[in-house]
Design an enzyme around this catalytic site. Structure first.
Site, PDB file in Angstrom:
ATOM      1  N   GLY A   1       6.240  10.401   3.518  1.00  0.00           N
ATOM      2  CA  GLY A   1       5.271   9.407   3.034  1.00  0.00           C
ATOM      3  C   GLY A   1       3.988  10.069   2.538  1.00  0.00           C
ATOM      4  O   GLY A   1       2.933   9.423   2.494  1.00  0.00           O
TER       5      GLY A   1
ATOM      6  N   ALA B   1       2.919  10.777  -0.357  1.00  0.00           N
ATOM      7  CA  ALA B   1       2.297  10.267  -1.581  1.00  0.00           C
ATOM      8  C   ALA B   1       1.695   8.875  -1.354  1.00  0.00           C
ATOM      9  O   ALA B   1       1.230   8.231  -2.293  1.00  0.00           O
ATOM     10  CB  ALA B   1       3.317  10.216  -2.715  1.00  0.00           C
ATOM     11  N   GLY B   2       1.715   8.421  -0.112  1.00  0.00           N
ATOM     12  CA  GLY B   2       1.124   7.123   0.221  1.00  0.00           C
ATOM     13  C   GLY B   2      -0.329   7.292   0.656  1.00  0.00           C
ATOM     14  O   GLY B   2      -0.929   8.362   0.507  1.00  0.00           O
ATOM     15  N   PHE B   3      -0.869   6.237   1.214  1.00  0.00           N
ATOM     16  CA  PHE B   3      -2.299   6.177   1.539  1.00  0.00           C
ATOM     17  C   PHE B   3      -2.687   7.183   2.648  1.00  0.00           C
ATOM     18  O   PHE B   3      -3.464   8.119   2.422  1.00  0.00           O
ATOM     19  CB  PHE B   3      -2.603   4.726   1.947  1.00  0.00           C
ATOM     20  CG  PHE B   3      -3.924   4.471   2.578  1.00  0.00           C
ATOM     21  CD1 PHE B   3      -5.096   4.989   2.029  1.00  0.00           C
ATOM     22  CD2 PHE B   3      -4.018   3.678   3.722  1.00  0.00           C
ATOM     23  CE1 PHE B   3      -6.331   4.728   2.618  1.00  0.00           C
ATOM     24  CE2 PHE B   3      -5.235   3.412   4.308  1.00  0.00           C
ATOM     25  CZ  PHE B   3      -6.397   3.938   3.760  1.00  0.00           C
TER      26      PHE B   3
ATOM     27  N   ASP C   1      -0.900  -0.328  15.844  1.00  0.00           N
ATOM     28  CA  ASP C   1      -1.247  -1.186  16.991  1.00  0.00           C
ATOM     29  C   ASP C   1      -0.541  -2.535  16.901  1.00  0.00           C
ATOM     30  O   ASP C   1      -0.516  -3.289  17.876  1.00  0.00           O
ATOM     31  CB  ASP C   1      -2.770  -1.373  17.095  1.00  0.00           C
ATOM     32  CG  ASP C   1      -3.412  -1.992  15.855  1.00  0.00           C
ATOM     33  OD1 ASP C   1      -2.696  -2.288  14.875  1.00  0.00           O
ATOM     34  OD2 ASP C   1      -4.644  -2.183  15.873  1.00  0.00           O
ATOM     35  N   GLU C   2       0.050  -2.838  15.723  1.00  0.00           N
ATOM     36  CA  GLU C   2       0.694  -4.152  15.564  1.00  0.00           C
ATOM     37  C   GLU C   2       1.920  -4.315  16.467  1.00  0.00           C
ATOM     38  O   GLU C   2       2.360  -5.433  16.718  1.00  0.00           O
ATOM     39  CB  GLU C   2       1.068  -4.398  14.096  1.00  0.00           C
ATOM     40  CG  GLU C   2      -0.148  -4.327  13.199  1.00  0.00           C
ATOM     41  CD  GLU C   2       0.068  -4.870  11.806  1.00  0.00           C
ATOM     42  OE1 GLU C   2       0.957  -5.721  11.628  1.00  0.00           O
ATOM     43  OE2 GLU C   2      -0.670  -4.435  10.905  1.00  0.00           O
TER      44      GLU C   2
ATOM     45  N   TYR D   1       7.691  -6.428  10.031  1.00  0.00           N
ATOM     46  CA  TYR D   1       7.094  -5.086   9.925  1.00  0.00           C
ATOM     47  C   TYR D   1       6.844  -4.497  11.314  1.00  0.00           C
ATOM     48  O   TYR D   1       7.319  -3.399  11.631  1.00  0.00           O
ATOM     49  CB  TYR D   1       5.769  -5.141   9.140  1.00  0.00           C
ATOM     50  CG  TYR D   1       4.917  -3.897   9.321  1.00  0.00           C
ATOM     51  CD1 TYR D   1       5.353  -2.657   8.850  1.00  0.00           C
ATOM     52  CD2 TYR D   1       3.684  -3.956   9.988  1.00  0.00           C
ATOM     53  CE1 TYR D   1       4.580  -1.504   9.024  1.00  0.00           C
ATOM     54  CE2 TYR D   1       2.914  -2.810  10.162  1.00  0.00           C
ATOM     55  CZ  TYR D   1       3.361  -1.588   9.684  1.00  0.00           C
ATOM     56  OH  TYR D   1       2.607  -0.454   9.869  1.00  0.00           O
TER      57      TYR D   1
ATOM     58  N   LYS E   1       8.583  -1.280  13.259  1.00  0.00           N
ATOM     59  CA  LYS E   1       7.810  -0.124  13.742  1.00  0.00           C
ATOM     60  C   LYS E   1       8.026   0.046  15.251  1.00  0.00           C
ATOM     61  O   LYS E   1       8.138   1.163  15.745  1.00  0.00           O
ATOM     62  CB  LYS E   1       6.310  -0.294  13.449  1.00  0.00           C
ATOM     63  CG  LYS E   1       5.932  -0.220  11.989  1.00  0.00           C
ATOM     64  CD  LYS E   1       6.240   1.112  11.328  1.00  0.00           C
ATOM     65  CE  LYS E   1       5.358   2.249  11.800  1.00  0.00           C
ATOM     66  NZ  LYS E   1       5.589   3.491  11.029  1.00  0.00           N
TER      67      LYS E   1
HETATM   68  P1  NAD Z   1       1.830   3.354   2.330  1.00  0.00           P
HETATM   69  O1  NAD Z   1       2.618   2.115   2.098  1.00  0.00           O
HETATM   70  O2  NAD Z   1       0.570   3.572   1.578  1.00  0.00           O
HETATM   71  O3  NAD Z   1       2.752   4.629   2.052  1.00  0.00           O
HETATM   72  C1  NAD Z   1       4.075   4.734   2.505  1.00  0.00           C
HETATM   73  C2  NAD Z   1       4.731   5.888   1.761  1.00  0.00           C
HETATM   74  O4  NAD Z   1       6.064   6.033   2.244  1.00  0.00           O
HETATM   75  C3  NAD Z   1       4.806   5.649   0.243  1.00  0.00           C
HETATM   76  O5  NAD Z   1       4.338   6.788  -0.447  1.00  0.00           O
HETATM   77  C4  NAD Z   1       6.300   5.425  -0.007  1.00  0.00           C
HETATM   78  O6  NAD Z   1       6.741   5.870  -1.272  1.00  0.00           O
HETATM   79  C5  NAD Z   1       6.928   6.227   1.125  1.00  0.00           C
HETATM   80  N1  NAD Z   1       8.262   5.724   1.456  1.00  0.00           N
HETATM   81  C6  NAD Z   1       8.609   4.430   1.706  1.00  0.00           C
HETATM   82  N2  NAD Z   1       9.925   4.345   1.945  1.00  0.00           N
HETATM   83  C7  NAD Z   1      10.426   5.614   1.867  1.00  0.00           C
HETATM   84  C8  NAD Z   1      11.715   6.166   2.034  1.00  0.00           C
HETATM   85  N3  NAD Z   1      12.777   5.399   2.333  1.00  0.00           N
HETATM   86  N4  NAD Z   1      11.862   7.504   1.895  1.00  0.00           N
HETATM   87  C9  NAD Z   1      10.810   8.299   1.583  1.00  0.00           C
HETATM   88  N5  NAD Z   1       9.560   7.821   1.395  1.00  0.00           N
HETATM   89  C10 NAD Z   1       9.371   6.489   1.543  1.00  0.00           C
HETATM   90  O7  NAD Z   1       1.596   3.409   3.911  1.00  0.00           O
HETATM   91  P2  NAD Z   1       0.343   3.924   4.753  1.00  0.00           P
HETATM   92  O8  NAD Z   1      -0.632   2.838   4.855  1.00  0.00           O
HETATM   93  O9  NAD Z   1      -0.054   5.258   4.251  1.00  0.00           O
HETATM   94  O10 NAD Z   1       1.038   4.069   6.186  1.00  0.00           O
HETATM   95  C11 NAD Z   1       1.633   5.287   6.600  1.00  0.00           C
HETATM   96  C12 NAD Z   1       2.148   5.127   8.017  1.00  0.00           C
HETATM   97  O11 NAD Z   1       1.096   4.764   8.886  1.00  0.00           O
HETATM   98  C13 NAD Z   1       3.235   4.057   8.152  1.00  0.00           C
HETATM   99  O12 NAD Z   1       4.224   4.533   9.031  1.00  0.00           O
HETATM  100  C14 NAD Z   1       2.482   2.875   8.754  1.00  0.00           C
HETATM  101  O13 NAD Z   1       3.344   2.079   9.529  1.00  0.00           O
HETATM  102  C15 NAD Z   1       1.450   3.592   9.599  1.00  0.00           C
HETATM  103  N6  NAD Z   1       0.213   2.818   9.817  1.00  0.00           N
HETATM  104  C16 NAD Z   1      -0.538   2.372   8.765  1.00  0.00           C
HETATM  105  C17 NAD Z   1      -1.717   1.686   9.002  1.00  0.00           C
HETATM  106  C18 NAD Z   1      -2.600   1.211   7.869  1.00  0.00           C
HETATM  107  O14 NAD Z   1      -3.607   0.543   8.132  1.00  0.00           O
HETATM  108  N7  NAD Z   1      -2.329   1.542   6.624  1.00  0.00           N
HETATM  109  C19 NAD Z   1      -2.125   1.407  10.294  1.00  0.00           C
HETATM  110  C20 NAD Z   1      -1.328   1.876  11.347  1.00  0.00           C
HETATM  111  C21 NAD Z   1      -0.184   2.580  11.092  1.00  0.00           C
END
Ligand code: NAD
Length: 350
Positions: free
Chosen positions: A8, A10-12, A135-136, A159, A163
């Site tokens: 992940g 390339a995500g946030f 935390d969800e 979701y 998780k």
């Molecule tokens: P995001 O949605 O911005 O990024 C998720 C990334 O995962 C994307 O780049 C996507 O392309 C990649 N991805 C999705 N499915 C995939 C697959 N099957 N194979 C390979 N790559 C895949 O998410 P985020 O906000 O960066 O969250 C990252 C992690 O942190 C997650 O596990 C999320 O549950 C956890 N999290 C997020 C938050 C929040 O506030 N954003 C809070 C608590 C926990």
């Protein structure tokens, strides 16, 4: 030299973590990311311009491919962040959440276990699998109290249930196979490079386009906000000093109602882009999200006492910087807004 796999990436949050890891000299960071709608090519290009970074376009659900990748990278740490992450989308289509979040975590754990089992003893002890959760999974709080590492799981949405399932797998792989797994459960992240379906960037971009600012229910639901760079720092500390089998709750100590957040965004935009002010006139109360948890709050005292982590970012200043980032990075968000998601309501099926 330290080698990291970041799923992940390339995500946030994954990209913020990659930036932090790359700031170490001689780190090798391999982002495994399938580039779903939530990933961003500009984010990836920025990372790719740095020495030590590499992206592999692959699906975390593919156990054979994940095993091959982990065997070839030989990481010291696997950070597992790849997931489907938007609650509203999980209401509309839970299948991807179950496969990516549950099966994908199974595949990463198995890939890591296969690699780790054959390591020499010292490398075995140093290896870490950091599983990133939310935390969800704990469900909803009332007006008082905080989640901690001992709070029972009680997820409300597809979701958070997916998780929760992935957290149980991660813990089981530690207890059953001895894989050195550390789990983090953290609160709502905010900061640059967040896909504009999530509350803060959605409000900023809708406001800039003069669209309605949808507030679910009465807007009284409370979330704790954590800056993404504080979170990335916590994850790195967990990898370096976290004890296998332990869980760490990570929070920003900044509880706000959703309505407070929306008003705060409007106030900042009124000052930065006064032409459409007051932006608060765009606020519209809409039907609540089905199964909407009332309040999340984190007791982060364990990670403070055990690992010496506390959040550094002041929320008000962090929010202003985040809004400024969106105002100056239209090239980052415009293609997402035009091609993938223009702000329409999701997750109303009950
Ligand atoms: P995001 O949605 O911005 O990024 C998720 C990334 O995962 C994307 O780049 C996507 O392309 C990649 N991805 C999705 N499915 C995939 C697959 N099957 N194979 C390979 N790559 C895949 O998410 P985020 O906000 O960066 O969250 C990252 C992690 O942190 C997650 O596990 C999320 O549950 C956890 N999290 C997020 C938050 C929040 O506030 N954003 C809070 C608590 C926990």
């Amino acid at each position: 030299m330290k080698r990291y796999v970041v799923t992940g990436g390339a995500g946030f949050i994954g990209s913020a973590l990659c930036h932090l890891l790359l700031s170490e000299s001689d780190a090798e960071v391999v982002a495994v990311d399938r580039m779903t709608y939530a990933a961003n090519q500009v984010t990836l290009d920025e990372l790719s311009s740095q020495a030590g970074f590499r992206h592999i376009d692959a699906d975390v659900r593919d156990v054979a491919r994940m095993t091959e990748i982990v065997q070839s990278v030989k990481p010291d740490v696997v950070f597992h962040l790849a997931a489907e992450t938007h609650v509203d989308r999980s209401i509309d289509g839970p299948a991807e959440f179950v496969t990516t979040n549950v099966v994908g975590t199974y595949a990463m754990l198995e890939a890591a276990r296969t690699y780790w089992s054959d390591l020499p003893d010292e490398a075995k002890q140093h290896f870490r699998f950091v599983h990133i959760s939310t935390d969800e999974v704990f469900g909803s709080l009332g007006a008082e109290g905080h989640f901690s590492e001992t709070t029972p799981y009680d997820p409300s949405s597809p979701y958070s249930a997916s998780k929760a399932g992935s957290d149980h797998l991660a813990r089981a792989w530690q207890r059953t196979y001895g894989l050195p797994v550390v789990v983090s459960n953290c609160s709502n992240n905010y900061g640059p490079r967040q896909f504009p379906e999530k509350l803060i960037p959605l409000m900023v971009l809708n406001a800039l386009e003069g669209k309605a600012l949808p507030v679910y229910g009465t807007g009284t639901n409370v979330r704790d906000w954590l800056h993404v760079e504080d979170h990335a720092r916590a994850l790195k500390m967990m990898a370096e000093h976290g004890v296998p089998g332990e869980v760490y709750c990570v929070g920003g100590g900044s509880e706000r109602t959703n309505l407070q957040i929306v008003h705060e965004v409007c106030r900042i935009l009124d000052a930065r882009r006064p032409e459409n002010a007051p932006y608060a006139d765009l606020i519209e109360f809409v039907t609540d999200r089905p199964g909407h948890d009332f309040r999340y709050a984190i007791d982060a005292s364990k990670i403070d006492t055990k690992l010496g982590w506390t959040p550094r970012q002041d929320f008000e200043a962090g929010l202003e910087e985040t809004i400024d980032w969106y105002l100056t990075h239209e090239a980052w968000w415009r293609p997402l807004r035009d091609k993938h998601y223009s702000g329409e309501r999701l997750g109303v099926k009950a």
